[in-house]
Design an enzyme around this catalytic site. Structure first.
Site, mmCIF file in Angstrom:
data_model
loop_
_atom_site.group_PDB
_atom_site.id
_atom_site.type_symbol
_atom_site.label_atom_id
_atom_site.label_comp_id
_atom_site.label_asym_id
_atom_site.label_seq_id
_atom_site.Cartn_x
_atom_site.Cartn_y
_atom_site.Cartn_z
ATOM 1 N N SER A 32 0.942 -5.788 2.946
ATOM 2 C CA SER A 32 2.002 -6.512 3.164
ATOM 3 C C SER A 32 0.999 -8.737 2.755
ATOM 4 C CB SER A 32 3.048 -6.581 3.429
ATOM 5 O OG SER A 32 5.035 -7.007 2.740
ATOM 6 N N ASP A 46 5.953 0.695 -5.928
ATOM 7 C CA ASP A 46 5.479 -0.230 -4.732
ATOM 8 C C ASP A 46 6.871 -1.315 -5.348
ATOM 9 O OD1 ASP A 46 4.782 -2.375 -2.472
ATOM 10 O OD2 ASP A 46 2.636 -1.268 -3.397
ATOM 11 N N HIS A 91 5.927 0.541 -1.269
ATOM 12 C CA HIS A 91 4.649 -0.257 -0.580
ATOM 13 C C HIS A 91 4.736 0.247 0.666
ATOM 14 C CE1 HIS A 91 4.312 -4.747 -0.275
ATOM 15 N NE2 HIS A 91 4.801 -4.652 1.044
#
Length: 355
Positions: free
Chosen positions: A155, A299, A326
């Site tokens: 991320s 995601d 995610h």
């Protein structure tokens, strides 16, 4: 409890087989290798079981950041960059179930401002360039180099890993960009055009009304997001089943760092967030080291974009997690780790090829 003679014999056979031939192909190959992997004797961090604070220099003075090493491997060492910004290493604790049996050495690390590290109040510290310099100082302190250093960013950590590679790729052996696109504007567009419309229209309308008023502290905001967004695109499990490491990470999030860089909205990076214009898509061909991009079908980030990223990298490979979101390291765990371990070992054995 007493065992019959037959049962005892069967148990002895099973125990013998279990000790002599691990079923998982990624397992450490023999007892001596396992012993070496777990032997911390003579290491600087032996007393603390691998944990140590590292002093870093910043434009605002010296601070300490927390790291913890797991295992020993002279050629495969992975430094983990957590998300957020302002998250913690805790979401990576599932790596304990996979990296040790693969014989991969790895390092937990809380970036400056995160829960286990110093948390200075000076907001001028929360910018990409300073974080890149911090990672370089951590690398030096840990003794990682181009012969063994893999950098994994998830991320926000993927943004940081990308920036580090563009400045210091001569120090890297391999790079992993996990669940992060190379363009925030493209991410914003995906959130607006693809993710938002997947929600019930009434829910999306109410969320947008709250965001338009900047009423992010309204409890209704999270009441809507948790069942309609987080459990669909962040971690595809019922909230009551979310793993303890994930819950601890969210509880320990530094909201000051998060909001300054990411912004208060969960639909893209907008407003005055410092990352809102970040875009390195055109620079991907400059990253010459072997690189793995990882994306999940569900995601928050566009999986097709992350697949495209791999095609732009001279030594790129894409890992798709069809059941993942995610946090695919949890909701498509075996796909995630099988592909990740294979990449690290392929690079180590110089068998890296594009897939």
């Amino acid at each position: 409890m007493k065992l019959s003679t037959a049962s005892a014999a069967l148990l002895a056979i099973l125990l013998t087989q279990g000790c002599s031939a691990p079923a998982d192909s990624t397992a450490v190959s023999n007892e001596q290798t396992t012993t070496s992997y777990l032997d911390y004797s003579g290491r600087e961090d032996e007393l603390s079981g691998g944990a140590r604070m590292i002093k870093i220099n910043t434009p605002k003075g010296e601070f300490n950041v927390w790291t913890k090493r797991v295992g020993n491997n002279p050629t495969m060492k992975v430094l983990l960059l957590h998300g957020g910004p302002g998250g913690t290493h805790e979401a990576f604790e599932c790596f304990d179930s996979y990296f040790p049996k693969a014989g991969i050495e790895y390092y937990y690390y809380d970036q400056l401002g995160s829960h286990y590290s110093d948390q200075p109040a000076d907001t001028s510290l929360w910018n990409i360039e300073r974080f890149v310099e911090e990672v370089e100082q951590v690398r030096q302190a840990l003794g990682l180099n181009k012969d063994n250093f893999y950098l994994l960013g998830h991320s926000w950590g993927g943004i940081l890993a990308t920036e580090y590679a563009l400045k210091h790729q001569d120090k890297l052996k391999g790079l992993i960009i996990s669940n992060m696109m190379s363009s925030v504007p493209a991410y914003n567009q995906y959130a607006e055009e693809v993710l938002g419309p997947q929600m019930p229209p009434a829910v999306l309308s109410e969320i947008k009304q709250i965001e338009a008023k900047s009423d992010f502290s309204n409890p209704r905001y999270m009441e809507l997001l948790l069942p309609n967004f987080y459990t669909k695109h962040a971690l595809r499990m019922p909230l009551e089943q979310w793993p303890d490491p994930v819950n601890r990470m969210f509880n320990h999030m530094n909201q000051t760092v998060y909001v300054q860089m990411q912004g208060p909205s969960e639909f893209g990076i907008r407003g005055n967030a410092s990352l809102r214009n970040w875009d390195r898509s055109a620079d991907l061909p400059k990253i010459q080291v072997p690189t793995l991009t990882i994306g999940g079908q569900h995601d928050t980030m566009d999986p097709e974009h992350m697949k495209w990223m791999a095609s732009q990298l001279p030594q790129g490979r894409y890992l798709h997690c069809p059941e993942g979101s995610h946090m695919a390291m949890y909701d498509d765990q075996k796909t995630y780790f099988n592909g990740l371990v294979k990449f690290v070992k392929d690079v180590d054995s110089k068998a890296m090829v594009k897939e």
